[in-house]
Write a protein that holds these residues in place. Structure first.
Motif, PDB file in Angstrom:
ATOM      1  N   THR A 150      40.783 -81.205  46.309  1.00  0.00           N
ATOM      2  CA  THR A 150      41.739 -80.476  46.383  1.00  0.00           C
ATOM      3  C   THR A 150      41.277 -79.532  44.544  1.00  0.00           C
ATOM      4  O   THR A 150      40.998 -78.132  43.901  1.00  0.00           O
ATOM      5  N   THR A 151      41.854 -80.555  43.319  1.00  0.00           N
ATOM      6  CA  THR A 151      41.703 -80.538  42.178  1.00  0.00           C
ATOM      7  C   THR A 151      40.470 -79.722  41.556  1.00  0.00           C
ATOM      8  O   THR A 151      39.650 -79.386  40.944  1.00  0.00           O
ATOM      9  N   TYR A 152      39.051 -80.641  42.191  1.00  0.00           N
ATOM     10  CA  TYR A 152      37.450 -80.458  41.598  1.00  0.00           C
ATOM     11  C   TYR A 152      37.538 -79.657  42.972  1.00  0.00           C
ATOM     12  O   TYR A 152      37.142 -78.459  41.599  1.00  0.00           O
ATOM     13  N   ALA A 153      38.196 -78.677  43.979  1.00  0.00           N
ATOM     14  CA  ALA A 153      37.615 -76.917  43.954  1.00  0.00           C
ATOM     15  C   ALA A 153      37.908 -76.773  43.423  1.00  0.00           C
ATOM     16  O   ALA A 153      37.200 -75.185  43.061  1.00  0.00           O
ATOM     17  N   LEU A 154      39.510 -76.325  42.789  1.00  0.00           N
ATOM     18  CA  LEU A 154      40.034 -76.311  41.574  1.00  0.00           C
ATOM     19  C   LEU A 154      39.483 -75.750  41.120  1.00  0.00           C
ATOM     20  O   LEU A 154      38.845 -74.306  39.662  1.00  0.00           O
ATOM     21  N   ARG A 155      38.842 -76.337  39.888  1.00  0.00           N
ATOM     22  CA  ARG A 155      38.416 -76.784  39.057  1.00  0.00           C
ATOM     23  C   ARG A 155      37.000 -76.250  38.720  1.00  0.00           C
ATOM     24  O   ARG A 155      36.140 -75.084  37.618  1.00  0.00           O
ATOM     25  N   GLN A 156      36.326 -76.352  40.333  1.00  0.00           N
ATOM     26  CA  GLN A 156      34.868 -75.745  40.594  1.00  0.00           C
ATOM     27  C   GLN A 156      35.340 -73.970  40.794  1.00  0.00           C
ATOM     28  O   GLN A 156      34.415 -73.698  39.886  1.00  0.00           O
ATOM     29  N   GLY A 157      35.818 -73.417  40.753  1.00  0.00           N
ATOM     30  CA  GLY A 157      36.579 -72.306  40.922  1.00  0.00           C
ATOM     31  C   GLY A 157      37.193 -71.337  39.953  1.00  0.00           C
ATOM     32  O   GLY A 157      37.588 -70.123  40.151  1.00  0.00           O
ATOM     33  N   HIS A 158      37.960 -72.387  38.849  1.00  0.00           N
ATOM     34  CA  HIS A 158      37.969 -71.958  37.689  1.00  0.00           C
ATOM     35  C   HIS A 158      39.537 -71.256  38.069  1.00  0.00           C
ATOM     36  O   HIS A 158      40.261 -70.140  37.129  1.00  0.00           O
ATOM     37  N   GLY A 159      40.440 -71.826  38.897  1.00  0.00           N
ATOM     38  CA  GLY A 159      41.731 -72.126  39.172  1.00  0.00           C
ATOM     39  C   GLY A 159      42.092 -70.801  40.321  1.00  0.00           C
ATOM     40  O   GLY A 159      43.281 -70.784  40.567  1.00  0.00           O
ATOM     41  N   THR A 160      41.379 -70.152  40.456  1.00  0.00           N
ATOM     42  CA  THR A 160      41.218 -69.287  41.824  1.00  0.00           C
ATOM     43  C   THR A 160      41.202 -69.783  42.957  1.00  0.00           C
ATOM     44  O   THR A 160      40.019 -70.582  43.154  1.00  0.00           O
ATOM     45  N   LEU A 161      41.750 -69.026  44.044  1.00  0.00           N
ATOM     46  CA  LEU A 161      41.267 -69.255  45.336  1.00  0.00           C
ATOM     47  C   LEU A 161      40.498 -67.807  45.875  1.00  0.00           C
ATOM     48  O   LEU A 161      40.795 -67.012  45.727  1.00  0.00           O
ATOM     49  N   SER A 162      39.415 -67.622  46.590  1.00  0.00           N
ATOM     50  CA  SER A 162      38.754 -66.233  47.290  1.00  0.00           C
ATOM     51  C   SER A 162      39.401 -66.477  48.667  1.00  0.00           C
ATOM     52  O   SER A 162      39.365 -67.804  49.243  1.00  0.00           O
ATOM     53  N   VAL A 163      38.676 -65.343  49.266  1.00  0.00           N
ATOM     54  CA  VAL A 163      39.322 -64.956  50.597  1.00  0.00           C
ATOM     55  C   VAL A 163      37.994 -66.052  52.135  1.00  0.00           C
ATOM     56  O   VAL A 163      38.088 -66.895  52.619  1.00  0.00           O
ATOM     57  N   GLY A 164      36.907 -66.137  51.344  1.00  0.00           N
ATOM     58  CA  GLY A 164      36.330 -67.496  51.612  1.00  0.00           C
ATOM     59  C   GLY A 164      36.788 -69.381  51.380  1.00  0.00           C
ATOM     60  O   GLY A 164      36.542 -69.478  52.738  1.00  0.00           O
ATOM     61  N   ASP A 165      38.324 -68.747  50.199  1.00  0.00           N
ATOM     62  CA  ASP A 165      38.345 -70.418  50.168  1.00  0.00           C
ATOM     63  C   ASP A 165      40.057 -70.287  52.026  1.00  0.00           C
ATOM     64  O   ASP A 165      40.462 -71.720  51.850  1.00  0.00           O
ATOM     65  N   LEU A 166      39.794 -69.258  51.930  1.00  0.00           N
ATOM     66  CA  LEU A 166      41.616 -69.040  52.652  1.00  0.00           C
ATOM     67  C   LEU A 166      40.768 -69.209  54.170  1.00  0.00           C
ATOM     68  O   LEU A 166      41.161 -69.757  55.202  1.00  0.00           O
ATOM     69  N   TRP A 167      38.918 -69.161  54.704  1.00  0.00           N
ATOM     70  CA  TRP A 167      38.405 -69.278  55.617  1.00  0.00           C
ATOM     71  C   TRP A 167      38.210 -70.513  55.542  1.00  0.00           C
ATOM     72  O   TRP A 167      38.278 -71.377  57.231  1.00  0.00           O
ATOM     73  N   LEU A 168      38.460 -70.745  55.050  1.00  0.00           N
ATOM     74  CA  LEU A 168      37.899 -72.912  54.589  1.00  0.00           C
ATOM     75  C   LEU A 168      38.875 -73.704  55.265  1.00  0.00           C
ATOM     76  O   LEU A 168      38.746 -74.858  55.741  1.00  0.00           O
ATOM     77  N   LEU A 169      40.371 -72.911  54.882  1.00  0.00           N
ATOM     78  CA  LEU A 169      41.515 -73.683  55.339  1.00  0.00           C
ATOM     79  C   LEU A 169      41.889 -73.807  56.685  1.00  0.00           C
ATOM     80  O   LEU A 169      41.828 -74.890  56.855  1.00  0.00           O
ATOM     81  N   VAL A 170      41.033 -72.481  57.522  1.00  0.00           N
ATOM     82  CA  VAL A 170      41.575 -71.832  58.842  1.00  0.00           C
ATOM     83  C   VAL A 170      40.292 -72.608  59.035  1.00  0.00           C
ATOM     84  O   VAL A 170      40.818 -73.848  60.243  1.00  0.00           O
ATOM     85  N   ALA A 171      39.545 -73.029  59.348  1.00  0.00           N
ATOM     86  CA  ALA A 171      37.877 -74.364  59.834  1.00  0.00           C
ATOM     87  C   ALA A 171      39.123 -75.525  58.655  1.00  0.00           C
ATOM     88  O   ALA A 171      38.837 -76.098  59.903  1.00  0.00           O
ATOM     89  N   VAL A 172      39.851 -75.732  57.846  1.00  0.00           N
ATOM     90  CA  VAL A 172      40.272 -77.399  58.304  1.00  0.00           C
ATOM     91  C   VAL A 172      41.126 -77.564  58.891  1.00  0.00           C
ATOM     92  O   VAL A 172      41.319 -78.646  60.081  1.00  0.00           O
ATOM     93  N   VAL A 173      41.780 -77.026  59.538  1.00  0.00           N
ATOM     94  CA  VAL A 173      42.853 -77.043  60.489  1.00  0.00           C
ATOM     95  C   VAL A 173      42.501 -76.897  61.675  1.00  0.00           C
ATOM     96  O   VAL A 173      42.987 -78.409  62.659  1.00  0.00           O
ATOM     97  N   LEU A 174      41.448 -76.298  62.032  1.00  0.00           N
ATOM     98  CA  LEU A 174      41.013 -76.228  63.643  1.00  0.00           C
ATOM     99  C   LEU A 174      39.735 -78.522  63.648  1.00  0.00           C
ATOM    100  O   LEU A 174      39.740 -77.799  64.594  1.00  0.00           O
TER     101      LEU A 174
END
Length: 305
Positions: A150-174
Motif C-alpha cells: 500500500t505504501t508503494y502504491a501511494l508513493r506511485q500515486g503521490h499520496g492520492t487514490l483514484s476511481v481506478g484504485d477503488l475498482w482495484l479494491l473491489v477486485a481485491v475483495v472479490l
C-alpha cells in the motif's frame, strides 16, 4: 472412453503434499497471473472493459467444458458446489470486471501494487470459510506485507487514490474470496476440476452479454487479440491449474502470501511491454516483500476440524 493417464482417477487432492510443492505451484500460478494487468490494459485500449472482463471467461469456458467432457469428470458434491459457485463469482466474473474497469484510468504497474493486498484478503476468507486459523504472528507478517504494497502504491500515486484504485479494491475483495473458496473446493475436487467447473457454470451467464457486445465492437488489432488470448487461456484457465493446486497443497493463507511477489513481477512486465519506468525503489520493496513471505512461511497456520 478410457481416462487419460495424466488425470487422477480419484477426486481427492494428494494426501502427503510437501509445503514446498504448494509454494512451487503457487509461484508458477503467480508467474502466469503477473501478466494479467498489462494484457488487460492493452485489451481495453480498443475494447470495452465489460467485453474484456466477461469475454475471457466465455472463451476459457470452451476448453474447460471440453476437458470435463473428455475426462468424464464427476460433478462437485454439495459442499464443493458452494466453493465452485463463489469462486466463479469472485475470479471468473467479479475480479476480471473490476480490474478491467480500473485499467481504464490507472497504469498496469500502479494497479499491480494493489494486488499485493490479495494475500491478506485471501487469508481473511480462508479464516472465515475454510477452517484455517493463522497464528497472530502470521497475521502480523500479512499486515506488514499489505502495508508495504500500500505504501508503494501511494508513493506511485503521490499520496492520492483514484476511481481506478477503488475498482482495484473491489477486485481485491472479490479475488480473495474466489481464491479461498476455489482452493477450499479443490482440496477434494482437484485444482483443474475446480476452475473448469467454475468456468462451465459461468458460461451461460456471460454468453448473451458477450455476444451482444462483440457484435457492436470493431475487429481489434492483432496485439489486442493476442492479449485477449493470453487472458483467456493463461490468466483465466491454465494459471489456476497451478494456483489452486498450490493453495490446496500448502495451505490457502500461507501459500497465498506468494502473491505478494506479483506486483513486482507485473511492474517488470509492464516496463518490458509498455516502456513504463521502473524505479530502483521497486526492487527494494520487492526484497522487503520476500522477507515478509519468508517470515509468514514460518508462522503457524492451524486447520480446524
Amino acid at each position: 472412453m478410457t481416462r487419460p493417464a495424466f488425470y487422477p482417477s480419484s477426486p481427492a487432492a494428494p494426501a502427503a503434499a510437501s509445503p514446498w510443492e504448494g509454494y512451487g505451484y503457487g509461484f508458477l500460478g503467480v508467474l502466469v497471473f503477473s501478466l494479467t494487468l498489462p494484457m488487460t490494459r492493452l485489451a481495453v485500449a480498443e475494447l470495452a472493459p465489460l467485453l474484456v472482463g466477461l469475454g475471457r471467461a466465455l472463451v476459457a469456458a470452451v476448453p474447460a467444458i471440453a476437458l470435463l467432457w473428455i475426462t468424464r469428470s464427476r460433478r462437485p458434491n454439495r459442499q464443493e458446489w458452494q466453493g465452485v459457485i463463489l469462486a466463479a463469482a469472485g475470479i471468473v466474473v467479479g475480479w476480471p470486471l473490476a480490474s478491467s474497469l480500473a485499467m481504464q484510468t490507472v497504469s498496469s504497474s500502479h494497479g499491480a501494487v494493489f494486488n499485493g493486498l490479495l494475500p491478506l484478503s485471501t487469508a481473511a476468507f480462508a479464516a472465515l470459510r475454510s477452517g484455517e486459523r493463522p497464528s497472530p504472528a502470521f497475521w502480523g507478517w500479512a499486515v506488514v506485507g499489505a502495508v508495504l504494497v500500500t505504501t508503494y502504491a501511494l508513493r506511485q500515486g503521490h499520496g492520492t487514490l483514484s476511481v481506478g484504485d477503488l475498482w482495484l479494491l473491489v477486485a481485491v475483495v472479490l479475488g480473495g474470496m474466489g481464491y479461498a473458496e476455489g482452493a477450499r473446493a479443490s482440496r477434494t475436487l482437484g485444482g483443474w476440476r475446480t476452475i473448469c467447473w467454475a468456468l462451465a457454470i459461468s458460461a451461460p451467464v456471460v454468453a448473451a452479454p458477450v455476444v451482444w457486445m462483440a457484435a457492436q465492437a470493431a475487429w481489434p488489432s492483432a496485439s489486442v487479440v493476442s492479449a485477449c488470448a493470453y487472458l483467456a487461456f493463461g490468466s483465466m484457465f491454465l494459471g489456476f491449474f497451478a494456483w489452486y493446486r498450490g493453495l490446496a497443497a500448502g495451505g490457502i493463507a500461507r501459500v497465498g502470501q506468494v502473491q505478494l511477489l506479483q506486483p513486482f513481477l507485473t511492474v517488470v512486465a509492464a516496463a518490458l511491454l509498455f516502456g513504463e519506468s521502473v524505479e530502483a525503489a521497486t526492487f527494494l520493496f520487492a526484497v522487503a516483500v520476500i522477507v515478509v513471505i519468508a517470515g509468514g512461511r514460518r508462522a503457524i497456520v492451524r486447520i480446524s476440524k
